[in-house]
Design an enzyme around this catalytic site. Sequence first.
Site, short mmCIF file in Angstrom:
data_model
loop_
_atom_site.label_atom_id
_atom_site.label_comp_id
_atom_site.label_asym_id
_atom_site.label_seq_id
_atom_site.Cartn_x
_atom_site.Cartn_y
_atom_site.Cartn_z
N ASP A 180 0.71 -1.08 0.06
CA ASP A 180 0.01 -0.16 0.10
C ASP A 180 0.87 1.37 -0.10
OD1 ASP A 180 0.66 -0.66 2.67
OD2 ASP A 180 -0.75 0.82 3.42
N GLU B 200 0.02 -0.64 5.64
CA GLU B 200 1.13 -0.41 6.53
C GLU B 200 0.96 0.92 6.90
OE1 GLU B 200 5.13 0.81 7.93
OE2 GLU B 200 4.06 1.55 6.12
#
Lengths: 352, 352
Positions: free
Chosen positions: A72, A126
Amino acid sequence: MDSLDLSLPAPELTVVLCDVESVSGSETALADLVESALSDVPHLSVDRDGDTVVARTSLARAERVVVAGHIDTVLLGDNLPCRVEDGRIHGCGTTDMKSGVAVALRLAAHLPAPNRDVTYVFYDHEEVEAEKNGLGRVARDHADWLAGDFAVLMEPTNARVEGGCQGTLRADVVLRGHRSHSARSWMGDNAVHAAGEVLRRLAAYEAEQVEIDGLVYREGLNAVGISGGVAGNVIPDECVVSVNYRFAPSRSEDEAATVVRDVLDGFDVRVVDSAPGALPGLSHPAAAAFVEMVGREPLPKFGWTDVARFSALGVPAVNYGPGEPSVAHQREEYCDIAPILECEEKMTAWLS
Amino acid sequence: MDSLDLSLPAPELTVVLCDVESVSGSETALADLVESALSDVPHLSVDRDGDTVVARTSLARAERVVVAGHIDTVLLGDNLPCRVEDGRIHGCGTTDMKSGVAVALRLAAHLPAPNRDVTYVFYDHEEVEAEKNGLGRVARDHADWLAGDFAVLMEPTNARVEGGCQGTLRADVVLRGHRSHSARSWMGDNAVHAAGEVLRRLAAYEAEQVEIDGLVYREGLNAVGISGGVAGNVIPDECVVSVNYRFAPSRSEDEAATVVRDVLDGFDVRVVDSAPGALPGLSHPAAAAFVEMVGREPLPKFGWTDVARFSALGVPAVNYGPGEPSVAHQREEYCDIAPILECEEKMTAWLS
């Protein structure tokens, strides 16, 4: 896009990965591509949990290492699709951390018989609240997927090894007094004045420098916030000093709390939260070989990273990736091509 | 109600005045009643500005004294109409300060030939922002209406003389540093830590006690607020300590600012606002006679009150009224009947 072409050189693969937008919470399209591409690789077995994809070799090697990266990114900064210019790739996710993901995917596809068994982890969420973190979710629900002797988290480090990470603890120091009208201040007891001694001790405190595996972790104990006051004509009856302690990974969270309580002995110290650090584990043979192969002096990692999740599972871990950390989360985010190639080369040598 | 009956005894008149609601901004009905009642008194001439009514005798006496009170109240606390029980009147405005207004109205109506000329002032907007204050407005636009040798402000004092009032000064002490990530705190410069010395000096400061006209004004220099902090992982680059200095009325605002700057020498001290105190003026013959007639030891007034507006016009002033100050602005507000009668009796004796 229908599929990822893992035969592309790592810089080109970085561009492809970045151009598939995957802001935290919207990783499914990219996770599908990663899962599909790795499922086509005969020497890997693949698992998936949410938008986290885990692939592994099963060669019964004496050691198993984990190579991990999050897929991400932070919110886009109007900086996609990627632009390549003068050996540099510009765009969201280039440094943090799809260049590292590209290297890991290349290793996964092109090292059928590594000298150590390898588990590749590509995880979601994250860049947001810790409780959503895909690595944390897998650690809770499928801890066996993350088993290993050593882990490399491919966060941006400028292609240097940054070992472990420090722990962090937040505490509130609560001072209490008694209100009174400020025109009759002697009727009250000023809680803000009482905070002076807390600040004096924090300012005077000499943080330790702790050497572990040749890395010097430099601690810090600081007020990161203070608030107190009722109104301009009232003696304040409460003041709260927020303290942050960054501690070497050799200390437990309990030991860290004891340090803070000792420094602020006599005050009402309330630990708000804490997270343990991660030991660098550089004395482990796989780690020592890794550091030697990278060929640069390893550095301690001061900020908290997901290596601590590996450490909590008993897996020593380091940060090592091609990105430039200072441009992460910036609109001007970029990654140079040279360290991408260097990282792939070094990791390949280490695993061959 | 069509008119005020100033022949009612002061306690009954207090009840009547309270039952005409006059929250700040809604004083017109009560101001109309006051103006109308005083206009019927042959020995007074009456002026009006907004909802402030000023009435005066013009007997060419050697001295002129001012008797003043505000006619507005704080928001109602569901405590009207008044309830009288066991010699105590309960209700909004009873202590602050329609009991004082009742006494002043009685004096205005029933003392046709006082030994000193008297100016009676009934003003609006005391319980709200200073710029709306009716006494301040009249001081700006009709300063001559407030001329006099001495003033009595009939704020609640438990029927004791509280002389003058202290001044007040607010200042912000601004500490600056440099931000850094708290994991690398040595790269920053902690502005909150720097506030420790400010708080230490404030806590160590011994405020002066200044005697004026036999009254001891006890000063105070205090932090009334502090704020600093960016986030739990950032070394703060700014911290602001808000300081309030309450100073004896013998000091000017400039002198007060110098005291604060001297105590906090070396720091960035920014004066936010200040208001001068009011000298008690107890050495003035009219004041001395007043204190003697009241027959109780006078006290210094620590909190800032509208007596400072008289002082700014060169009129020494004291606070003296029948109310109990500690129940002002409370739902349980009340005023005992005995001090209302006592105040009227003492004031009558003083002016006869």
